[in-house]
Scaffold this motif. Structure first.
Motif, PDB file in Angstrom:
ATOM      1  N   ASP A   1      22.446 -53.280 -43.720  1.00 47.35           N
ATOM      2  CA  ASP A   1      23.720 -52.602 -43.494  1.00 47.35           C
ATOM      3  C   ASP A   1      24.720 -53.534 -42.811  1.00 47.35           C
ATOM      4  O   ASP A   1      25.272 -53.220 -41.760  1.00 47.35           O
ATOM      5  N   VAL A   2      24.890 -54.706 -43.413  1.00 46.34           N
ATOM      6  CA  VAL A   2      25.830 -55.705 -42.915  1.00 46.34           C
ATOM      7  C   VAL A   2      26.739 -56.146 -44.050  1.00 46.34           C
ATOM      8  O   VAL A   2      26.509 -55.802 -45.210  1.00 46.34           O
ATOM      9  N   HIS A   3      27.766 -56.936 -43.697  1.00 45.82           N
ATOM     10  CA  HIS A   3      28.750 -57.343 -44.701  1.00 45.82           C
ATOM     11  C   HIS A   3      28.935 -58.847 -44.828  1.00 45.82           C
ATOM     12  O   HIS A   3      29.689 -59.302 -45.686  1.00 45.82           O
ATOM     13  N   ASN A   4      28.304 -59.616 -43.953  1.00 44.63           N
ATOM     14  CA  ASN A   4      28.449 -61.061 -44.051  1.00 44.63           C
ATOM     15  C   ASN A   4      27.254 -61.765 -43.406  1.00 44.63           C
ATOM     16  O   ASN A   4      26.374 -61.121 -42.831  1.00 44.63           O
ATOM     17  N   ARG A   5      27.238 -63.086 -43.500  1.00 43.12           N
ATOM     18  CA  ARG A   5      26.106 -63.878 -43.013  1.00 43.12           C
ATOM     19  C   ARG A   5      25.930 -63.801 -41.502  1.00 43.12           C
ATOM     20  O   ARG A   5      24.806 -63.777 -41.010  1.00 43.12           O
ATOM     21  N   VAL A   6      27.019 -63.765 -40.787  1.00 35.35           N
ATOM     22  CA  VAL A   6      26.926 -63.682 -39.326  1.00 35.35           C
ATOM     23  C   VAL A   6      26.283 -62.361 -38.922  1.00 35.35           C
ATOM     24  O   VAL A   6      25.360 -62.327 -38.095  1.00 35.35           O
ATOM     25  N   GLU A   7      26.745 -61.270 -39.516  1.00 30.31           N
ATOM     26  CA  GLU A   7      26.157 -59.962 -39.220  1.00 30.31           C
ATOM     27  C   GLU A   7      24.688 -59.917 -39.640  1.00 30.31           C
ATOM     28  O   GLU A   7      23.858 -59.335 -38.944  1.00 30.31           O
ATOM     29  N   ALA A   8      24.373 -60.538 -40.771  1.00 36.37           N
ATOM     30  CA  ALA A   8      22.979 -60.575 -41.236  1.00 36.37           C
ATOM     31  C   ALA A   8      22.106 -61.332 -40.241  1.00 36.37           C
ATOM     32  O   ALA A   8      20.986 -60.910 -39.930  1.00 36.37           O
ATOM     33  N   SER A   9      22.609 -62.446 -39.725  1.00 40.69           N
ATOM     34  CA  SER A   9      21.862 -63.230 -38.728  1.00 40.69           C
ATOM     35  C   SER A   9      21.620 -62.417 -37.465  1.00 40.69           C
ATOM     36  O   SER A   9      20.511 -62.405 -36.926  1.00 40.69           O
ATOM     37  N   GLU A  10      22.656 -61.757 -36.995  1.00 38.30           N
ATOM     38  CA  GLU A  10      22.513 -60.934 -35.783  1.00 38.30           C
ATOM     39  C   GLU A  10      21.531 -59.799 -35.997  1.00 38.30           C
ATOM     40  O   GLU A  10      20.680 -59.530 -35.149  1.00 38.30           O
ATOM     41  N   ALA A  11      21.624 -59.129 -37.142  1.00 43.86           N
ATOM     42  CA  ALA A  11      20.708 -58.019 -37.436  1.00 43.86           C
ATOM     43  C   ALA A  11      19.276 -58.517 -37.559  1.00 43.86           C
ATOM     44  O   ALA A  11      18.343 -57.886 -37.058  1.00 43.86           O
ATOM     45  N   ALA A  12      19.088 -59.667 -38.199  1.00 43.72           N
ATOM     46  CA  ALA A  12      17.743 -60.217 -38.365  1.00 43.72           C
ATOM     47  C   ALA A  12      17.122 -60.549 -37.001  1.00 43.72           C
ATOM     48  O   ALA A  12      15.946 -60.280 -36.767  1.00 43.72           O
ATOM     49  N   ARG A  13      17.902 -61.086 -36.107  1.00 48.07           N
ATOM     50  CA  ARG A  13      17.397 -61.404 -34.763  1.00 48.07           C
ATOM     51  C   ARG A  13      17.107 -60.116 -33.983  1.00 48.07           C
ATOM     52  O   ARG A  13      16.071 -59.983 -33.322  1.00 48.07           O
ATOM     53  N   ARG A  14      18.014 -59.156 -34.075  1.00 48.96           N
ATOM     54  CA  ARG A  14      17.852 -57.893 -33.369  1.00 48.96           C
ATOM     55  C   ARG A  14      16.606 -57.153 -33.846  1.00 48.96           C
ATOM     56  O   ARG A  14      15.894 -56.532 -33.060  1.00 48.96           O
ATOM     57  N   LEU A  15      16.307 -57.248 -35.142  1.00 46.17           N
ATOM     58  CA  LEU A  15      15.163 -56.562 -35.724  1.00 46.17           C
ATOM     59  C   LEU A  15      13.904 -57.414 -35.734  1.00 46.17           C
ATOM     60  O   LEU A  15      12.880 -57.009 -36.268  1.00 46.17           O
ATOM     61  N   SER A  16      14.004 -58.606 -35.162  1.00 45.29           N
ATOM     62  CA  SER A  16      12.867 -59.540 -35.110  1.00 45.29           C
ATOM     63  C   SER A  16      12.326 -59.843 -36.506  1.00 45.29           C
ATOM     64  O   SER A  16      11.116 -59.854 -36.719  1.00 45.29           O
ATOM     65  N   LEU A  17      13.215 -60.095 -37.438  1.00 45.35           N
ATOM     66  CA  LEU A  17      12.805 -60.403 -38.809  1.00 45.35           C
ATOM     67  C   LEU A  17      12.608 -61.883 -39.048  1.00 45.35           C
ATOM     68  O   LEU A  17      12.140 -62.280 -40.102  1.00 45.35           O
ATOM     69  N   LEU A  18      12.976 -62.697 -38.079  1.00 43.74           N
ATOM     70  CA  LEU A  18      12.871 -64.154 -38.256  1.00 43.74           C
ATOM     71  C   LEU A  18      11.637 -64.713 -37.609  1.00 43.74           C
ATOM     72  O   LEU A  18      11.073 -64.200 -36.720  1.00 43.74           O
TER      73      LEU A  18
END
Length: 113
Positions: free
Chosen positions: A96-113
């Motif tokens: 539920d993001v719209h760009n790479r920066v938001e995707a990076s933040e969401a991935a870190r927040r969700l511990s997907l990395l």
């Protein structure tokens, strides 16, 4: 059991396991008849993926977060540029993001990395 799941949740890395544990925690909240907002706030803190990322989407996300361009991702994963674009759009939708920066933040927040 509920207390153990709450302790375990921040340690989980796989999206499907996070989804499962959050579902169990929601069941505890409903069963106990907690007041709205009482126990649900911590569960909303990290947005839950309703649909887990596929393995290939996870690979694309890792490279995307590393700052790689779509052509670089395509070369690294040996897939077409159009396939990369499709995966990126799917990742955006699932996070539920719209760009790479938001995707990076969401991935870190969700511990997907």
């Amino acid at each position: 059991m509920e207390a153990l799941l709450k302790i375990l949740l921040p340690e989980l890395r796989e999206a499907s396991l996070v989804f499962f544990v959050r579902t169990l925690l929601r069941a505890f909240v409903q069963e106990l008849g907690a007041q709205p907002g009482e126990e649900e706030a911590p569960l909303r803190e990290n947005t839950l993926l309703l649909e887990p990322l596929s393995e290939q989407e996870q690979r694309v996300l890792r490279l995307l977060v590393a700052g790689r361009s779509n052509p670089e991702i395509a070369r690294e994963l040996v897939i077409s540029l159009n396939t990369v674009k499709t995966h990126v759009q799917s990742v955006y939708r699932k996070l539920d993001v719209h760009n790479r920066v938001e995707a990076s933040e969401a991935a870190r927040r969700l511990s997907l990395l």
